[in-house]
Motif scaffolding. Structure first.
Motif, PDB file in Angstrom:
ATOM      1  N   PHE A 146       0.834  -1.197   0.000  1.00  0.00           N
ATOM      2  CA  PHE A 146       0.000   0.000   0.000  1.00  0.00           C
ATOM      3  C   PHE A 146       0.873   1.252   0.000  1.00  0.00           C
ATOM      4  N   ASN A 147       1.939   1.246   0.809  1.00  0.00           N
ATOM      5  CA  ASN A 147       2.841   2.400   0.861  1.00  0.00           C
ATOM      6  C   ASN A 147       3.476   2.668  -0.498  1.00  0.00           C
ATOM      7  N   VAL A 148       3.956   1.588  -1.140  1.00  0.00           N
ATOM      8  CA  VAL A 148       4.620   1.750  -2.437  1.00  0.00           C
ATOM      9  C   VAL A 148       3.621   2.227  -3.488  1.00  0.00           C
ATOM     10  N   ALA A 149       2.403   1.684  -3.449  1.00  0.00           N
ATOM     11  CA  ALA A 149       1.384   2.113  -4.413  1.00  0.00           C
ATOM     12  C   ALA A 149       1.068   3.594  -4.240  1.00  0.00           C
ATOM     13  N   ALA A 150       0.942   4.033  -2.983  1.00  0.00           N
ATOM     14  CA  ALA A 150       0.662   5.447  -2.735  1.00  0.00           C
ATOM     15  C   ALA A 150       1.820   6.314  -3.214  1.00  0.00           C
ATOM     16  N   SER A 151       3.045   5.863  -2.935  1.00  0.00           N
ATOM     17  CA  SER A 151       4.215   6.619  -3.387  1.00  0.00           C
ATOM     18  C   SER A 151       4.284   6.675  -4.914  1.00  0.00           C
ATOM     19  N   SER A 152       3.954   5.557  -5.556  1.00  0.00           N
ATOM     20  CA  SER A 152       3.983   5.523  -7.024  1.00  0.00           C
ATOM     21  C   SER A 152       2.924   6.447  -7.619  1.00  0.00           C
ATOM     22  N   LEU A 153       1.736   6.446  -7.021  1.00  0.00           N
ATOM     23  CA  LEU A 153       0.686   7.348  -7.501  1.00  0.00           C
ATOM     24  C   LEU A 153       1.086   8.809  -7.303  1.00  0.00           C
ATOM     25  N   ASP A 154       1.737   9.091  -6.174  1.00  0.00           N
ATOM     26  CA  ASP A 154       2.219  10.456  -5.949  1.00  0.00           C
ATOM     27  C   ASP A 154       3.239  10.848  -7.016  1.00  0.00           C
ATOM     28  N   ALA A 155       4.104   9.900  -7.381  1.00  0.00           N
ATOM     29  CA  ALA A 155       5.110  10.182  -8.410  1.00  0.00           C
ATOM     30  C   ALA A 155       4.455  10.439  -9.763  1.00  0.00           C
ATOM     31  N   VAL A 156       3.409   9.666 -10.073  1.00  0.00           N
ATOM     32  CA  VAL A 156       2.688   9.893 -11.328  1.00  0.00           C
ATOM     33  C   VAL A 156       2.072  11.291 -11.331  1.00  0.00           C
ATOM     34  N   ASP A 288      -9.919   5.990  -3.609  1.00  0.00           N
ATOM     35  CA  ASP A 288     -10.443   4.631  -3.441  1.00  0.00           C
ATOM     36  C   ASP A 288      -9.427   3.726  -2.744  1.00  0.00           C
ATOM     37  N   LEU A 289      -8.148   3.870  -3.113  1.00  0.00           N
ATOM     38  CA  LEU A 289      -7.113   3.051  -2.481  1.00  0.00           C
ATOM     39  C   LEU A 289      -6.960   3.414  -1.010  1.00  0.00           C
ATOM     40  N   ASP A 290      -7.019   4.695  -0.691  1.00  0.00           N
ATOM     41  CA  ASP A 290      -6.956   5.122   0.719  1.00  0.00           C
ATOM     42  C   ASP A 290      -8.134   4.577   1.505  1.00  0.00           C
ATOM     43  N   ALA A 291      -9.305   4.546   0.864  1.00  0.00           N
ATOM     44  CA  ALA A 291     -10.492   4.023   1.550  1.00  0.00           C
ATOM     45  C   ALA A 291     -10.336   2.537   1.852  1.00  0.00           C
ATOM     46  N   VAL A 292      -9.783   1.766   0.896  1.00  0.00           N
ATOM     47  CA  VAL A 292      -9.546   0.341   1.131  1.00  0.00           C
ATOM     48  C   VAL A 292      -8.580   0.160   2.290  1.00  0.00           C
ATOM     49  N   ALA A 293      -7.487   0.912   2.305  1.00  0.00           N
ATOM     50  CA  ALA A 293      -6.492   0.793   3.368  1.00  0.00           C
ATOM     51  C   ALA A 293      -7.080   1.172   4.723  1.00  0.00           C
ATOM     52  N   ALA A 294      -7.812   2.292   4.758  1.00  0.00           N
ATOM     53  CA  ALA A 294      -8.385   2.746   6.027  1.00  0.00           C
ATOM     54  C   ALA A 294      -9.398   1.740   6.564  1.00  0.00           C
ATOM     55  N   LEU A 318      -3.211  -4.217  15.260  1.00  0.00           N
ATOM     56  CA  LEU A 318      -2.124  -4.756  14.441  1.00  0.00           C
ATOM     57  C   LEU A 318      -1.573  -3.703  13.486  1.00  0.00           C
ATOM     58  N   PHE A 319      -2.446  -2.802  13.050  1.00  0.00           N
ATOM     59  CA  PHE A 319      -2.043  -1.815  12.048  1.00  0.00           C
ATOM     60  C   PHE A 319      -2.255  -0.400  12.573  1.00  0.00           C
ATOM     61  N   ALA A 320      -1.460   0.529  12.007  1.00  0.00           N
ATOM     62  CA  ALA A 320      -1.633   1.960  12.244  1.00  0.00           C
ATOM     63  C   ALA A 320      -1.827   2.634  10.894  1.00  0.00           C
ATOM     64  N   GLY A 321      -2.338   3.846  10.959  1.00  0.00           N
ATOM     65  CA  GLY A 321      -2.510   4.601   9.722  1.00  0.00           C
ATOM     66  C   GLY A 321      -3.961   4.697   9.308  1.00  0.00           C
ATOM     67  N   SER A 322      -4.243   5.737   8.505  1.00  0.00           N
ATOM     68  CA  SER A 322      -5.605   5.954   8.046  1.00  0.00           C
ATOM     69  C   SER A 322      -5.693   6.079   6.529  1.00  0.00           C
ATOM     70  N   ASP A 323      -4.587   5.807   5.831  1.00  0.00           N
ATOM     71  CA  ASP A 323      -4.600   5.822   4.375  1.00  0.00           C
ATOM     72  C   ASP A 323      -3.503   4.908   3.860  1.00  0.00           C
ATOM     73  N   ALA A 324      -3.392   4.798   2.560  1.00  0.00           N
ATOM     74  CA  ALA A 324      -2.433   3.877   1.963  1.00  0.00           C
ATOM     75  C   ALA A 324      -0.996   4.259   2.290  1.00  0.00           C
ATOM     76  N   ALA A 325      -0.707   5.556   2.307  1.00  0.00           N
ATOM     77  CA  ALA A 325       0.665   5.992   2.560  1.00  0.00           C
ATOM     78  C   ALA A 325       1.075   5.764   4.007  1.00  0.00           C
ATOM     79  N   GLY A 326       0.138   5.893   4.941  1.00  0.00           N
ATOM     80  CA  GLY A 326       0.490   5.794   6.350  1.00  0.00           C
ATOM     81  C   GLY A 326       0.264   4.427   6.959  1.00  0.00           C
ATOM     82  N   MET A 327      -0.268   3.484   6.203  1.00  0.00           N
ATOM     83  CA  MET A 327      -0.556   2.161   6.738  1.00  0.00           C
ATOM     84  C   MET A 327       0.735   1.450   7.154  1.00  0.00           C
TER      85      MET A 327
END
Length: 443
Positions: A146-156, A288-294, A318-327
């Motif tokens: 999820f982190n890598v996907a968020a980072s990749s989307l940010d790069a795009v 949508d990806l952030d919603a899935v992660a959250a 078990l998990f922390a974070g509220s979006d794909a980047a912070g999961m």
């Protein structure tokens, strides 16, 4: 006779030489981008006298009436319009393809499936240390995808915005050059070589602008052009010798908002519009990806709170974070997985079953698959549109080239014809000289 043969031959030689020069210019620039074929317009020179009557033919040779560009404003407008549509579709497809790659190749879907599979395996023996460790490791891997996907989307998004800002800079540069061409056109002599060259520059600059945005153009009688963007009537970009600055700002969702001379404007086609459409899709995908992660984090942690870990202690998140980047996986070991409900034996998998049931209801894998399907469908659909618009734009360019381009075969014929005309005019001069010599020699 209205004029002497020497004058007639002289004007014929001058006109033929001018036509030869224009023909040579056409041949030289046959492969030049934006060059429009020229032709010399010739007119008869008539000399009158007091004794002349309207029915008399009283000619004195030929004169160059001007240099004409073989341009068609309608076809040029079609090339700009279809080119802008093709550029919008092409840049949008490129952006969507990068979005698809960012989500698909980072393995988010596979990470979720493996995490759910590890929970299924843990049901066979809730106290097995290796199975518990597998759950936390697969959860950690899933969070990282999820982190890598968020980072990749940010790069795009960063790349699209950078390209769009570069396009805005290009629009301002070309608009400034077009304004300077307008000033020179207003002072150019009608149908002169300088004017035709300026008209070529004007049309080339307009085509460059159309690659970035839609254009609405108005040609004045002095051949200067007023350009507006953003549909009809649009906001004026170039008016006479003045060019208004185009600017882009980034909105909260990552899309771009454009202003022209301080007034809001929305390019309807061109590369700028295509990039902004891709950024809009990027914003929806990221949301949508952030919603899935959250939801996944909330679902797992809620189930943990209702159970106990291997040591019988209340389950911790078990998990922390509220979006794909912070999961992130925050459990330190497999023993933290709360498989049993409070007050039961640690081998009781009731709470683990409840977690799996909650995940099945939330269906993060299915939702991620839907995100991927939506992007893939968008890429496929836009690619069909892009190919169709590119074909239309190519046909428009071919039609313009056939009408305004240089035909080397025809120019070769003209070269021979004007050369013969020049030689014939020289022969007229020679004959006139011979006649005068003969007359002078009469005794």
């Amino acid at each position: 006779m209205g004029s002497d043969l020497l004058s007639i031959g002289r004007t014929g030689a001058r006109a033929a030489r001018a036509a030869l020069d224009v023909t040579a210019q056409n041949i030289t620039n046959a492969g030049s981008e934006g060059y429009v074929r020229r032709s010399v317009r010739l007119a008869e020179v008539a000399s009158g006298s007091i004794a002349a009557v309207p029915a008399d033919i009283n000619l004195s040779g030929v004169a160059v009436a001007g240099v004409t560009r073989n341009a068609d404003l309608f076809r040029q407008s079609e090339v700009r319009r279809t080119g802008a549509d093709a550029a919008r579709a092409g840049t949008e497809v490129d952006g969507l393809t990068n979005i698809e790659t960012a989500v698909e190749q980072t393995g988010v879907y596979d990470g979720i499936v493996k995490f759910e599979a590890s929970l299924q395996q843990l049901l066979s023996d809730p106290t097995d240390g290796s199975l518990r460790a597998a759950v936390t490791e697969s959860g950690r891997t899933m969070a990282q995808t999820f982190n890598v996907a968020a980072s990749s989307l940010d790069a795009v998004g960063t790349g699209l915005r950078f390209e769009a800002n570069d396009g805005v800079t290009g629009v301002n540069r070309v608009a400034g050059e077009l304004a300077r061409v307008n000033l020179r056109l207003a002072r150019a002599i009608d149908q002169s070589s300088d004017q035709t060259s300026l008209l070529d520059q004007r049309d080339t600059l307009l085509r460059q602008l159309s690659e970035q945005t839609d254009l609405t153009t108005t040609i004045a009688p002095d051949n200067t052009v007023t350009v507006a963007i953003g549909g009809m009537p649009g906001v004026t970009l170039v008016n006479g010798g003045t060019a208004s600055p185009l600017a882009a700002t980034t909105a909260a969702d990552g899309t771009l908002a454009f202003t022209l001379g301080g007034a809001p404007v929305a390019p309807a086609s061109g590369a700028l519009a295509g990039k902004n459409q891709a950024l809009a899709q990027l914003s929806r995908t990221r949301h949508d990806l952030d919603a899935v992660a959250a939801d996944l984090v909330a679902t797992v942690n809620a189930a943990q709170a209702t159970g106990v870990d291997l040591a019988g202690n209340p389950g911790q998140p078990l998990f922390a974070g509220s979006d794909a980047a912070g999961m992130a996986m925050i459990a330190t070991g497999g023993s933290a997985v709360a498989t049993a409900t409070s007050g039961t034996n640690s081998r009781d998998p009731a709470n683990l079953k409840a977690l799996r049931s909650a995940l099945a209801t939330n269906d993060p894998a299915g939702r991620t698959d839907t995100i991927l399907f939506a992007i893939s469908s968008a890429v496929a659909g836009r690619a069909v549109t892009r190919d169709a618009l590119t074909s239309i734009a190519d046909n428009a360019r071919i039609a313009l080239q056939a009408q305004a381009g240089v035909d080397l075969d025809q120019e070769a014929i003209n070269l021979t014809r004007y050369q013969q005309a020049f030689q014939a005019s020289g022969r007229v001069i020679q004959v006139a000289s011979d006649i005068f010599d003969t007359l002078l020699g009469i005794r």
